[in-house]
Motif scaffolding. Structure first.
Motif, PDB file in Angstrom:
ATOM      1  N   CYS A  33       0.833  -1.200   0.000  1.00  0.00           N
ATOM      2  CA  CYS A  33       0.000   0.000   0.000  1.00  0.00           C
ATOM      3  C   CYS A  33       0.863   1.244   0.000  1.00  0.00           C
ATOM      4  O   CYS A  33       1.812   1.359   0.774  1.00  0.00           O
ATOM      5  CB  CYS A  33      -0.895   0.026   1.225  1.00  0.00           C
ATOM      6  N   ALA A  88      -6.503   0.500   3.261  1.00  0.00           N
ATOM      7  CA  ALA A  88      -5.155  -0.047   3.205  1.00  0.00           C
ATOM      8  C   ALA A  88      -5.018  -1.200   4.191  1.00  0.00           C
ATOM      9  O   ALA A  88      -4.499  -2.270   3.861  1.00  0.00           O
ATOM     10  CB  ALA A  88      -4.140   1.047   3.512  1.00  0.00           C
ATOM     11  N   GLY A 113      -3.624  -4.693   2.941  1.00  0.00           N
ATOM     12  CA  GLY A 113      -2.195  -4.440   2.772  1.00  0.00           C
ATOM     13  C   GLY A 113      -1.309  -5.429   3.520  1.00  0.00           C
ATOM     14  O   GLY A 113      -1.654  -5.923   4.582  1.00  0.00           O
ATOM     15  N   PHE A 129       3.287  -1.317   4.018  1.00  0.00           N
ATOM     16  CA  PHE A 129       2.762   0.047   3.878  1.00  0.00           C
ATOM     17  C   PHE A 129       3.905   1.028   3.713  1.00  0.00           C
ATOM     18  O   PHE A 129       4.863   1.007   4.489  1.00  0.00           O
ATOM     19  CB  PHE A 129       1.941   0.429   5.112  1.00  0.00           C
TER      20      PHE A 129
END
Ligand SMILES: Nc1ncnc2c1ncn2[C@@H]1O[C@H](COP(=O)(O)OP(=O)(O)O)[C@@H](O)[C@H]1O
Ligand SMILES: [Mg+2]
Lengths: 259, 373
Positions: A35, A209, A213, A216
């Motif tokens: 993400c 996210a 995800g 990140f």
């Protein structure tokens, strides 16, 4: 951990006097959803455009499967296996779903030595892929303009997967969508990742996210603020990093953690 | 895909479209309606005027074919998202080049024609190149060429021959192998047979007594039909056709998907110039002369034919068959007014009115296709 499919090191991009990217480093691994978070204007779109061959970086290196890469145009990136669903410009509304699906990749057949667009095949594959994605088309010649935002994103994702993408870049696929459509797109991302494709998912919504995800990275004003694995970071921390700490902390109090 | 999801339920909120409505949503709709309307109208008002005997049909067919040739180019270019306002000037320019090369300079006609094609398509490419490079609207760039080309079309014969019309091309083209491809006729045998068997009229008196009133199909018509067929196949049946739609529908989006948008657009400018040159060559071979004022306003007539044919001015949508029908409507009305004995200036009024109707209809169709409100 697998080797990264694509590694972008210290990417800078200047537009005249505007420094859109001032050194961004990101890597994407197979079967992983990476993400990319950041506020509006952070440079997320610009960054993925250097990854997909739309922009040439002013400086920095791109490694694809460990080899240095230099994409001249989007075709090069597509050929290498990088598929991108751009923020506003994913589909052409006036064109049919089938024509959009195969845009730039039209199947051909030979008749009398001349090469023609194989529309039967295009129509059939499109209907098939759409059914897999849970979209019920009136017909392959239905115009993309009649699809909802979420359906368009899904068509674009299905297209990328169909053409054997190794990396799928999604630029804010959920930002204009309602709740149901968003969860559909997130489910699609999850499905694509499980097929071993590396996904780059751009959003400024921390909850979206967090839902899918694995890793990140936060961008702020053209720079990487840092990269964290799932479980190493809390949604609040991510939110703070995106907004640049301070202001958000004060806002948080008055809004009661709603953002 | 690992597992196929079950087929979704039909969405109850997507209204089933009646097949009639679906059949109506096609770019050619306006053109088809217009054609039927126009033929019905003249069949009722001008049937006895000779409009529908062999000579009459040939008369409006030739005029329609002229419109068709330039409409095919303008159509593909418009679908690719661009305009060419220099088509009319290009027609004048191309004709004048052929005349200067073959008559003034005395070069072989075939060479003059080929050279003119090279020069004119190169100018088309230049148009496209400037549009792509500067990002200026093609409207402005080709407006500049409208004046530049017309200026040269007057300047060259003025300086070289002290006149604005150059004749004598028929003599120069005598025995040339390429000239008949543009100025000749086909099917003479068939028409002689039709005449002999009384299916079409024959001349009663004079030097041509016994010959049919129509002695063949002019190559102009063959070119028109050929270009329409080729244009239609390229647009709908090849991958390049998909690129034309994509380039005009949304250039940025198409580029991001790997469509070579610049190449497509420049090629379409070249094709438009090619069509204008075909028009000019046929005209020069028929008249035997080139005039500095040839092709005036043709760019607008081409664009109107294309719009009547259902193309959107904004690009990305349209049909070559539609444009051909638009051109047919033009030819039939222009000549039909003449047969019906109506003042010919009314043709302009008709053009304006039908253009308005066509654009309104197209906007409506576009909304139906994309579901916009
Ligand atoms: N083509 C361009 N020319 C000039 N500036 C640009 C261009 N593209 C992006 N920028 C600038 O780069 C910055 C980052 O934009 P963008 O990558 O779109 O941000 P994000 O996608 O994170 O919202 C913005 O300040 C924007 O104005
Ligand atoms: Mg963006």
């Amino acid at each position: 951990m697998s080797e990264p499919i694509i590694r972008m090191v210290n990417i800078e991009k200047h537009f005249g006097s505007v420094i859109a990217l001032a050194g961004v480093t990101v890597e994407v691994r197979a079967g992983e959803c990476h993400c990319l978070l950041g506020d509006n204007g952070a440079g997320k779109s610009t960054f993925i455009k250097t990854m997909s061959g739309v922009h040439k970086p002013t400086s920095g290196e791109i490694y694809f499967d460990g080899q240095p890469m230099n994409f001249e145009d989007p075709r090069d990136a597509i050929t290498a296996g990088i598929a991108t669903v751009h923020q506003h410009l994913a589909m052409i509304p006036l064109m049919s779903v089938a024509r959009n699906f195969f845009m730039g990749n039209e199947p051909t057949k030979k008749i009398l030595g001349m090469s023609f667009f194989d529309r039967e095949k295009a129509d059939q594959v499109t209907m098939e892929e759409m059914r897999k994605m849970g979209i019920n088309l009136r017909g392959p010649d239905q115009a993309v303009g009649t699809l909802s935002g979420g359906e368009r994103q899904t068509v674009a994702i299905a297209r990328a997967v169909h053409f054997g993408a190794k990396v799928l870049i999604l630029d804010e696929p959920t930002s204009a969508l309602g709740v149901r459509q968003t969860s559909n797109v997130l489910a699609t991302i999850d499905r694509v990742r499980k097929q071993g494709i590396g996904v780059v998912f751009i959003t400024h919504n921390v909850r979206h996210a967090m839902a899918v995800g694995d890793r990140f990275t936060v961008l702020n004003r053209g720079k990487t603020l840092g990269t964290a694995m799932r479980g190493e970071i809390s949604p609040e921390e991510l939110q703070d990093m995106m907004a640049g700490g301070q202001e958000m902390a004060t806002l948080e109090g008055s809004l009661g953690g709603t953002v | 895909m690992s597992q196929a999801a079950p087929a979704p339920e039909a969405d109850e909120r997507v209204k089933e479209m009646s097949s009639l409505r679906q059949a109506l949503i096609r770019p050619e709709l306006g053109g088809i309606c217009g054609t039927v309307l126009v033929f019905t109208f003249f069949a009722l008002t001008a049937f006895d005027s000779g409009m529908f005997n062999a000579q009459g049909v040939l008369n409006w067919s030739v005029v329609s074919a002229q419109f068709m040739i330039i409409a095919v180019g303008a159509c593909l270019l418009m679908i690719a998202g661009e305009f060419d306002l220099s088509v009319g000037s290009m027609i004048g320019f191309a004709g004048m080049m052929i005349a200067i090369f073959s008559v003034t300079l005395g070069w072989p006609v075939w060479f003059s024609i080929l050279l003119t094609f090279v020069i004119c398509t190169a100018i088309g490419a230049l148009n496209g190149f400037i549009v792509i490079r500067t990002g200026l609207p093609s409207f402005i760039v080709t407006l500049a060429f409208l004046f530049i080309l017309r200026g040269f079309t007057i300047y060259f014969p003025q300086t070289l021959e002290r006149k604005t019309i150059i004749g004598g091309i028929k003599d120069a083209a005598e025995g040339d192998w390429l000239a008949p491809i543009f100025g000749g006729k086909i099917g003479q045998g068939l028409f002689q047979w039709l005449g002999d068997n009384g299916i079409i009229g024959v001349f009663e008196r004079g030097t041509r007594a016994g010959q049919p009133v129509v002695d063949g199909i002019p190559m102009l018509i063959v070119w028109a039909i050929g270009l329409v067929i080729v244009g239609h196949i390229i647009l709908t049946r090849t991958r390049f056709g998909n690129w034309i739609f994509a380039a005009g529908g949304d250039a940025e989006s198409a580029r991001n998907s790997g469509v070579p948008v610049n190449r497509v657009k420049i090629l379409m400018f070249m094709f438009t110039a090619f069509c204008a040159t075909v028009f000019a060559t046929c005209q020069v071979m028929e008249f035997g002369s080139a005039g500095a004022d040839r092709g005036l306003l043709k760019e607008f007539e081409a664009i109107i034919a294309v719009v009547i044919g259902g193309a959107l001015l904004t690009g990305g949508y349209g049909s070559v068959i539609g444009a051909a029908l638009g051109a047919l409507i033009f030819g039939v009305v222009q000549q039909g007014l003449f047969f019906a004995g109506v003042e010919s200036s009314l043709f302009r009024v008709f053009l304006g009115v039908i253009l308005l109707f066509a654009v309104i209809l197209n906007t409506y169709i576009r909304r139906m296709i994309t579901g916009e409100r």
